[in-house]
Scaffold this active site. Structure first.
Site, PDB file in Angstrom:
ATOM      1  N   THR A   1       0.788  -1.233   0.000  1.00 40.51           N
ATOM      2  CA  THR A   1       0.000   0.000   0.000  1.00 40.51           C
ATOM      3  C   THR A   1       0.821   1.285   0.000  1.00 40.51           C
ATOM      4  O   THR A   1       0.257   2.379  -0.010  1.00 40.51           O
ATOM      5  CB  THR A   1      -0.949   0.008   1.210  1.00 40.51           C
ATOM      6  N   GLY A   2       2.145   1.171   0.026  1.00 45.34           N
ATOM      7  CA  GLY A   2       2.983   2.349  -0.098  1.00 45.34           C
ATOM      8  C   GLY A   2       2.943   3.273   1.099  1.00 45.34           C
ATOM      9  O   GLY A   2       2.674   2.856   2.223  1.00 45.34           O
TER      10      GLY A   2
ATOM     11  N   VAL B   1      12.328  24.014  12.871  1.00 45.24           N
ATOM     12  CA  VAL B   1      11.165  24.833  12.532  1.00 45.24           C
ATOM     13  C   VAL B   1      10.177  24.767  13.695  1.00 45.24           C
ATOM     14  O   VAL B   1       9.744  23.685  14.098  1.00 45.24           O
ATOM     15  CB  VAL B   1      10.498  24.341  11.238  1.00 45.24           C
TER      16      VAL B   1
ATOM     17  N   HIS C   1      36.296   3.707 -23.869  1.00 53.31           N
ATOM     18  CA  HIS C   1      36.954   5.014 -23.811  1.00 53.31           C
ATOM     19  C   HIS C   1      36.492   5.873 -24.981  1.00 53.31           C
ATOM     20  O   HIS C   1      36.451   5.386 -26.110  1.00 53.31           O
ATOM     21  CB  HIS C   1      38.474   4.851 -23.878  1.00 53.31           C
TER      22      HIS C   1
END
Length: 488
Positions: free
Chosen positions: A163-164, A257, A467
């Site tokens: 479900t993230g 903060v 290269h």
């Protein structure tokens, strides 16, 4: 007519409450972990359904995360190149203007093409896709409230929770996606804020802060700890910050903060206080504030408590070594469980869990999961940092090679950064790799492969690299770890 309506209503009622299906696997969540699990199950011949409430596959990553942010990072970098560097290459650009609307359309097109592509893969692999919210109602049942309002029950042998995660904010800070925004809002601003404050110096904050800085915002990052890019090697993080400062981004580290207040004119006042020697106490004014302080698992409302599956304080599903919960038929992967919240980590787990269900196999090497920050320069790493090795008392050798000594970087006029290897002192085995520079995210793949197969720095150094390529810097850094580089 009345009889027909009654029959129709009864049929609708039956579809709404009594529709059932039988599946081998139901995956709840259609993000990187979930959709990959669904495709893998289909490839192995399983009857599988993926349930996704967003109505679009790909999860946060594809819709409002990894993919749209990379589109904006690319577009903003090209804009910056056109306005600051192209003339030195003999390409005169006059009248360069930002068309933010067109840039956003480009971003949206990148997203839509990929989401439709996943649906095509579902059809190819016979994966059923239900657009709705899945809730576990038993060890082998999932109730799906479809986005059209109807409800059905799926009976299944196995359930995979994928479900993230979702954005988290600071206490008493209300994200309105207008002046006080999350990463989602930062991907859809209608104009370039004159002043932008980013709260949080992690991957998301640095990437999106970088986008708007390139487009003209005066960008300030406020970070509680004493460094940016948590998880990166300390040496890399310091040089990375200096690079971003050269790009006119400002930083207040060791700064907390304490309040974020939106004023009547739409501007925002951020009050901060010093929490360390390098911190700052005072107020900052901005047109927009991006809150980027982390994410939390999307596990509420899933019905976990009804089947006795516990979560930790952060909301992560508690699992064993094979993604197993306390219920034998229910598993969890991705951001819903412990570990870094990375799309590619979830994808690996999506494959592994289906293999585990199918035949008892399936494995993820968590020591070889790369992390990437897609700013310019990019930063990428895998394995141990110096700080971690020192804490663990492991002796190691260091190999470094700067891009300023790399021929392809010179021809690209993009020489900032370096490659750094950490190798075991006794065996030369790669313990960690750290890259800051152009295409670091692409170059780290070789280092991940080396770690996956237990390679030494000498193994890498004795492998022929083309290269001129940026990858030669990887070879030379590996050479420096056990011997001496050729081109430095």
């Amino acid at each position: 007519m009345l009889r027909i309506n009654r029959i129709s209503n009864l049929r609708t009622f039956g579809q709404r409450f009594f529709s059932t299906e039988q599946q081998d696997v139901v995956v709840i969540g259609g993000g990187p972990g979930g959709y990959v699990a669904g495709i893998k199950a289909g490839q192995l011949g399983m009857k599988v359904t993926v349930v996704e409430k967003r109505g679009k596959l790909g999860g946060t990553c594809l819709n409002v995360g990894c993919i749209p942010s990379k589109a904006l990072l690319n577009a903003s970098h090209l804009y910056e190149e056109a306005t600051t560097k192209m003339s030195k290459y003999g390409v005169k650009c006059s009248g360069v203007e930002l068309d933010l609307g067109a840039m956003m359309q480009y971003k949206d097109k990148s997203v839509s093409g990929l989401t439709s592509g996943i649906e095509g893969l579902f059809k190819k692999n016979k994966v059923k896709y239900d657009k709705g919210f899945g809730k576990i109602t038993g060890p082998n049942t999932v109730e799906v409230t479809l986005n059209d309002g109807s409800v059905k029950t799926i009976e299944t042998k196995n359930i995979v929770i994928a479900t993230g995660s979702e954005v988290t904010s600071l206490p008493n800070v209300n994200i309105d996606e207008e002046s006080i925004i999350s990463s989602t809002g930062a991907l859809a601003l209608k104009s370039v804020p004159k002043k932008l404050i980013v709260i949080g110096g992690g991957v998301i904050g640095l990437e999106l802060g970088s986008v708007w800085s390139r487009l003209g915002s005066e960008t300030t990052v406020v970070e509680f700890t004493n460094r940016i890019a948590a998880g990166a090697d300390g040496e890399v993080a310091k040089k990375f910050q200096k690079s971003l400062e050269k790009q006119h981004m400002k930083f207040h580290l060791e700064t907390k903060v304490t309040s974020v207040v939106k004023k009547s004119d739409g501007k925002v006042t951020v009050t901060v206080e010093q929490v360390g020697a390098g911190g700052f106490t005072g107020t900052l004014e901005a047109d927009a504030v991006l809150v980027s302080v982390g994410r939390r698992p999307n596990t509420s409302g899933l019905g976990l408590e009804s089947v006795g599956i516990p979560t930790d304080k952060a909301g992560r599903v508690e699992v064993g070594d094979h993604f197993n919960t306390k219920v034998p038929s229910i598993f969890a992967i991705g951001d819903a469980i412990r570990g870094p919240m990375l799309a590619h980590k979830a994808e690996e787990e999506g494959i592994a869990i289906i293999e585990q269900i199918h035949n008892g196999g399936g494995h993820v090497n968590y020591g070889a999961i790369p992390s990437i920050i897609y700013t310019h320069p990019e930063v990428a790493w895998v394995g141990k940092t110096e700080e971690e090795l020192q804490k663990e008392g492991i002796q190691y050798n260091i190999g470094r090679f700067p891009f300023v000594a790399n021929s392809r970087a010179k021809t690209n006029d993009d020489v900032e950064g370096f490659v750094k290897f950490l190798a075991a002192k006794d065996s030369d085995r790669v313990l960690g790799a750290h890259i800051m520079g152009t295409n670091a995210g692409e170059l780290i793949g070789e280092c991940v492969l080396a770690m996956e197969y237990g390679a030494s720095c000498e193994d890498i150094a004795r492998t022929c690299h083309g290269h001129p390529t940026l990858s030669e810097a990887v070879k030379e850094a590996a050479m420096d770890a056990y011997d001496k580089p050729i081109h430095m």
